[in-house]
Design an enzyme around this catalytic site. Structure first.
Site, PDB file in Angstrom:
ATOM      1  N   ARG A 177      58.759  -1.513  13.006  1.00  0.00           N
ATOM      2  CA  ARG A 177      58.313  -2.592  11.644  1.00  0.00           C
ATOM      3  C   ARG A 177      57.870  -4.030  12.599  1.00  0.00           C
ATOM      4  O   ARG A 177      57.067  -4.838  12.090  1.00  0.00           O
ATOM      5  CB  ARG A 177      59.054  -3.351  10.766  1.00  0.00           C
ATOM      6  CG  ARG A 177      58.831  -2.338   9.534  1.00  0.00           C
ATOM      7  CD  ARG A 177      59.945  -1.381   9.302  1.00  0.00           C
ATOM      8  NE  ARG A 177      61.224  -0.788  10.003  1.00  0.00           N
ATOM      9  CZ  ARG A 177      60.687   0.460   9.820  1.00  0.00           C
ATOM     10  NH1 ARG A 177      60.495   0.957   8.892  1.00  0.00           N
ATOM     11  NH2 ARG A 177      61.480   1.198  11.025  1.00  0.00           N
ATOM     12  N   LYS A 188      58.663  -0.415  38.154  1.00  0.00           N
ATOM     13  CA  LYS A 188      58.460  -0.625  39.063  1.00  0.00           C
ATOM     14  C   LYS A 188      59.388  -1.749  39.766  1.00  0.00           C
ATOM     15  O   LYS A 188      59.327  -1.769  41.192  1.00  0.00           O
ATOM     16  CB  LYS A 188      57.030  -0.873  40.002  1.00  0.00           C
ATOM     17  CG  LYS A 188      56.102   0.528  39.738  1.00  0.00           C
ATOM     18  CD  LYS A 188      54.788  -0.281  40.049  1.00  0.00           C
ATOM     19  CE  LYS A 188      53.051   0.389  39.897  1.00  0.00           C
ATOM     20  NZ  LYS A 188      51.925  -0.440  39.722  1.00  0.00           N
TER      21      LYS A 188
HETATM   22  C1  NCD Z   1      66.348  -3.761  13.535  1.00  0.00           C
HETATM   23  C2  NCD Z   1      66.227  -4.075  15.085  1.00  0.00           C
HETATM   24  O1  NCD Z   1      65.788  -3.307  15.667  1.00  0.00           O
HETATM   25  O2  NCD Z   1      67.561  -5.006  14.607  1.00  0.00           O
HETATM   26  N1  NCD Z   1      65.318  -3.224  12.674  1.00  0.00           N
HETATM   27  C3  NCD Z   1      64.558  -3.937  12.324  1.00  0.00           C
HETATM   28  O3  NCD Z   1      63.725  -4.552  13.331  1.00  0.00           O
HETATM   29  N2  NCD Z   1      63.504  -3.641  11.571  1.00  0.00           N
HETATM   30  C4  NCD Z   1      67.259  -2.243  12.599  1.00  0.00           C
HETATM   31  C5  NCD Z   1      68.156  -1.399  13.093  1.00  0.00           C
HETATM   32  O4  NCD Z   1      67.129  -1.086  14.012  1.00  0.00           O
HETATM   33  O5  NCD Z   1      68.416  -0.327  12.571  1.00  0.00           O
END
Ligand code: NCD
Length: 322
Positions: free
Chosen positions: A66, A95
């Protein structure tokens, strides 16, 4: 260098603004982003040339669906273009190239860099380096510390549905210790009046002591609970997170607590019709698919709001940049 964009770029072209955390972001700055997000969501096509000719670099050391793709979508919808990497594989990091050299190079190829990195302080370091070339840095998540743009889209979603950002009963469920979305959300909510936070987790996954200390003098009233069923009927917002397996110090602990918090459909009989269920995603098993059919399930709409919120942020950071 201005962290969290407080500097007005229209008045000072030399200052470089960065979005590193929500913690020190001014309420007015957040409010401006929310207002702009409402405008963009109404008529996105109106902004399709706002960032013509601008380049966004996406530097992701950690997996993402996302955050990376909604930034990409946001930049393309504003008329800009994107480049970057989604893992270390295939880059010179394999590297042995350092974070600082990688950022120096990306800064010379782009106008803004979104960085996701497992280490605390990585986005701040990147901002310092990119500032030398007048390039903005946005954190797309750093360690278990902060995920500021997720918090912006989260509070936009809460405001859109609840029509306010104060006087709310917010339940947090799942891994509250290692989820950076939780700390950023709490810092964001702490700026908007008095809210009651019910922290509902296995004792080993409760909110970090450091975070509680930082929020001690804030407006938030934080209450620890063990059972979601005890409070679900009072909640305006239920924010669920997955167990952050990759950040668990001990795999045995992960096996012990996995599956300990699930939003069981039977609990929903106790919930208000106006409750909103949020999740930063990805989910694993904490929200069963049966919940998706309920009107309270808002997580996909929340994720969609990520595009509009990130459009608002990119426009604010880059539109007046030469
Ligand atoms: C979150 C993250 O990366 O902290 N994901 C996101 O960006 N929507 C939540 C998760 O990975 O659980």
């Amino acid at each position: 260098m201005s962290i969290n964009g407080e500097k007005n770029l229209m008045n000072d072209q030399k200052e470089t603004s960065h979005i590193i955390g929500i913690r020190d972001m001014k309420e007015e700055y957040i409010q401006e982003i929310l207002d702009q997000t409402y405008e963009i969501k109404k008529t996105p096509a109106k902004y399709s040339n706002s960032l013509n000719g601008k380049i966004l670099a996406l530097a992701f050391w950690e997996p993402s669906t996302r955050t990376r793709l909604s930034f990409e979508s946001a930049m393309l919808r504003l008329g800009g273009t994107c480049m970057g990497f989604s893992s270390q594989a295939g880059t010179s990091i394999e590297k042995g190239e350092s974070l600082s050299d990688t950022i120096t190079m990306l800064a010379s190829y782009s106008d803004c860099i979104v960085i996701r990195h497992p280490h605390r302080g990585s986005a701040k370091l990147a901002a310092k380096i990119a500032s030398r070339q007048g390039v903005s840095v946005i954190s797309g998540g750093s360690g278990s510390q902060e995920h500021p743009t997720q918090a912006l889209l989260d509070i936009f979603t809460i405001h859109e549905k609840c029509k306010r950002l104060d006087g709310l009963n917010v339940g947090l469920v799942g891994d509250l210790r290692y989820s950076r979305t939780i700390s950023s959300l709490l810092f964001a909510l702490s700026k908007f009046g008095r809210n009651t936070i019910y922290s509902i987790s296995h004792p080993t996954l409760s909110l970090q002591e450091e975070l509680l200390f930082d929020l001690e003098d804030s407006n938030l009233n934080i209450i620890n609970l063990e059972n979601l069923g005890d409070i679900i009927g009072e909640l305006d917002v239920l924010y669920v997170t997955r167990l952050q397996k990759e950040r668990f110090p001990d795999p045995m602990l992960f096996n012990k607590v996995r599956g300990s918090y699930q939003v069981h459909p039977s609990l929903m009989k106790l919930a208000k019709d106006s409750l909103i269920i949020m999740h930063p995603l990805p989910r694993v098993d904490e929200i069963p698919y049966a919940i998706d059919q309920l009107p309270q399930a808002l997580y996909f709409e929340q994720a969609k709001n990520g595009v509009y919120t990130r459009m608002a942020l990119l426009k604010k950071l880059l539109e007046h940049r030469k």
